[in-house]
Design an enzyme around this catalytic site. Structure first.
Site, mmCIF file in Angstrom:
data_model
loop_
_atom_site.group_PDB
_atom_site.id
_atom_site.type_symbol
_atom_site.label_atom_id
_atom_site.label_comp_id
_atom_site.label_asym_id
_atom_site.label_seq_id
_atom_site.Cartn_x
_atom_site.Cartn_y
_atom_site.Cartn_z
ATOM 1 N N GLY A 96 0.790 -1.223 0.000
ATOM 2 C CA GLY A 96 0.000 0.000 0.000
ATOM 3 C C GLY A 96 0.821 1.271 0.000
ATOM 4 O O GLY A 96 1.933 1.323 0.531
ATOM 5 N N LYS A 115 -4.500 3.762 10.090
ATOM 6 C CA LYS A 115 -5.098 4.046 8.783
ATOM 7 C C LYS A 115 -5.253 5.541 8.537
ATOM 8 O O LYS A 115 -5.337 5.980 7.395
ATOM 9 C CB LYS A 115 -6.477 3.380 8.670
ATOM 10 C CG LYS A 115 -6.483 1.879 8.896
ATOM 11 C CD LYS A 115 -5.742 1.143 7.808
ATOM 12 C CE LYS A 115 -5.832 -0.368 8.001
ATOM 13 N NZ LYS A 115 -4.994 -1.096 7.005
#
Length: 561
Positions: free
Chosen positions: A169, A449
């Protein structure tokens, strides 16, 4: 009407545009009008010698009044879509040469399989009445595992272990360029720094050889490999392999958007890494799986690199390797108790006699609220997984790795609607023998996150030792505060600029910040604190302030004299 229902059954929500025009849905007239060389929103019917058939003759042969003809037509349509996809993929492969060609060929073999399964799927992947709660012994409480203790020869078990971090990611959602794993999260240490420190500590303390494997994507591989040079003298062997690179497909034509294998210019946005479920095929294809088995490794511990709670747990490792041979556990999924913040997280169920991961995307709409209930489905998947290497090898060689397909719609530059077909690593649990869930403490699920999460892990709520974060003993409550920072804090650089130092949060329960707000040095937050600066206003929390159960709003500026 029957034809329309049939097409919806074949394509579902991805019904190509050409089929949604009412004028084209007159069965015989539409089929007669179409010719072999006509395109239907980019889907070529019969435009290549290998994928040619006459739709006019098809209308006579496969559309009688009975539904059997519909089923035949449905199958031919699938075959045609697969044939057209094959032609387009071969065209793409012809644009790449050398070693990259072989890698791309393996990637496309995987893509063909998932595309074939995508076309075969009919209706929901689970039948709700068949869902059962897992048997009690299939999800063990962590305390029951922990009570066994750690044997003196735990180093032997560590030498059978490989730590795998999912590192595909980017940090774009937090306003950062490059791999997310290179964002600083604590004392200038990045996610990757902390991971290396954790494993090095294990290797030194127990005189063990636990290697680190990073599953990169084409988005993160180059930058990650550059940074790995800094760990050359650390006591950790580091390996990497890459996720597959799959083509995004046009939602209307169901064909690749890419025109060649390049990744720049008009092709910059047409490829994607197909979810962490790709780990099994990519690991196997890389040759690294076979190499590690040859070195005597037996299990991998897989987790997201941004989950700072996902450290090697010696109690779980001992439980894993101490199972009798006849009942050797091939897969452990760490789950934890669900809160209202986790209602969308996947959960474990019993289905057709096997443990299975149920994701919200698989749940029929009529049962979504039931799925979100914290009373019926009490646990969720942390994505901390312990998996047998030999079992992965066996399932890959038998082509028996079965994971539900996640259809992820996207809109790329220019407004084009595409879909990407993905899988999740935990969905493979049903394929492994003697799979088990372990209900672990919440502390093993500490994902970062957002900058709200970042504030928590940077604060004095946690202590850092040997790369591992643990809740401060000075915190009276075992739970973490609920923190919600507004849009002014979304990007890491903006977030950092708004704190002269991270506030004392040891006694904080809830923090909401919205608007143009800054914090001075040595601010202390306790209880519930809500700070709201309306549009056009600004609030500067003075250095040394102590806010306890306070709502701050309006305009507060601290100016230099």
């Amino acid at each position: 009407m029957i034809f329309r229902m049939f097409l919806n059954n074949v394509f579902g929500e991805t019904l190509p545009q050409c089929f949604s025009d009412p004028a084209l849905l007159r069965e015989e007239s539409w089929l007669v009008r179409e010719r072999e060389t006509r395109r239907c929103s980019g889907t070529t019917f019969g435009s290549s010698p290998t994928a040619s058939f006459s739709l006019q003759s098809l209308s006579k042969e496969l559309l009688p009044s009975d539904l059997y003809g519909m089923a035949q037509f449905q199958e031919v349509m699938r075959q045609q879509l697969e044939s057209s996809m094959h032609v387009e993929l071969e065209k793409l492969l012809s644009t790449v040469k050398g070693p990259d060609a072989e890698v791309s060929k393996k990637d496309f073999e995987g893509f063909r399989k998932i595309f074939h399964r995508f076309l075969q799927v009919k209706g929901p992947s689970v039948e709700w009445p068949k869902i059962n709660r897992p048997p009690e012994d299939s999800i063990q409480p962590y305390d029951k595992i922990k009570v066994k203790g750690i044997p003196d020869n735990i180093a032997d078990s560590l030498n059978k272990l490989v730590v795998v971090k999912l590192n595909g990611g980017l940090g774009t959602s937090m306003g950062c360029k490059g791999p997310k794993s290179l964002i600083s999260v604590r004392n200038e240490n990045t996610f990757l720094d902390l991971t290396v420190q954790q494993i090095e500590h294990l290797n030194k303390k127990y005189n063990a050889d636990v290697p680190l494997v990073l599953m990169n994507s084409f988005n993160t591989d180059e930058d990650t490999k550059k940074i790995l040079q800094k760990y050359t003298h650390h006591r950790v062997k580091i390996h990497t392999f890459n996720q597959s690179r799959y083509p995004r497909i046009n939602k209307e034509s169901l064909l690749p958007v890419a025109t060649d294998m390049g990744m720049t210019g008009e092709n910059a946005d047409v490829w994607y890494p197909p979810g962490h479920g790709d780990i099994y095929a990519s690991f196997y294809n890389s040759g690294l799986l076979e190499q590690l088995i040859a070195e005597g490794k037996e299990y991998i511990f897989v987790s997201n690199i941004d989950n700072l709670g996902a450290t090697v747990d010696l109690c779980i490792l001992n439980h894993l390797v101490s199972q009798p041979n006849g009942k050797r556990c091939e897969f452990i999924m760490e789950v934890t108790d669900k809160t209202r913040a986790d209602v969308k997280g996947g959960t474990l169920i019993q289905y057709d006699g096997k443990l299975r991961l149920l994701e919200i995307a698989q749940v029929p709409k009529a049962h979504v609220d039931e799925f979100k209930s914290v009373t019926k489905f009490k646990i969720f998947n942390t994505n901390n997984l312990w998996i047998s290497l030999s079992a992965i090898q066996r399932l890959q060689e038998q082509n028996a790795m079965d994971m539900e397909i996640i259809v992820n719609p996207k809109t790329i530059d220019g407004g084009l609607n595409v879909i990407q077909l993905e899988t999740a690593v935990g969905a493979a649990i049903k394929c492994f023998d003697n799979a088990l869930g372990i209900n672990v403490p919440r502390s093993r699920f500490l994902p970062v996150k957002t900058t709200s999460d970042l504030l928590l892990v940077m604060s004095n709520l946690y202590s850092l030792e040997a790369g591992s974060l643990t809740m401060s003993k000075r915190r009276e409550f075992p739970t973490t505060p609920h923190v919600k920072l507004g849009s002014s804090f979304t990007k890491v650089q903006e977030y950092i600029s708004r704190f002269e130092s991270i506030p004392d949060m040891l006694e904080l329960d809830h923090l909401t910040v919205s608007g143009d707000v800054t914090f001075g040095k040595q601010v202390s937050l306790k209880g519930t604190v809500i700070i709201i600066a309306n549009h056009g206003d600004r609030i500067d929390i003075p250095a040394g302030s102590m806010l306890e159960n306070k709502i701050v709003s309006g305009n507060l500026r601290i100016l230099d004299h």
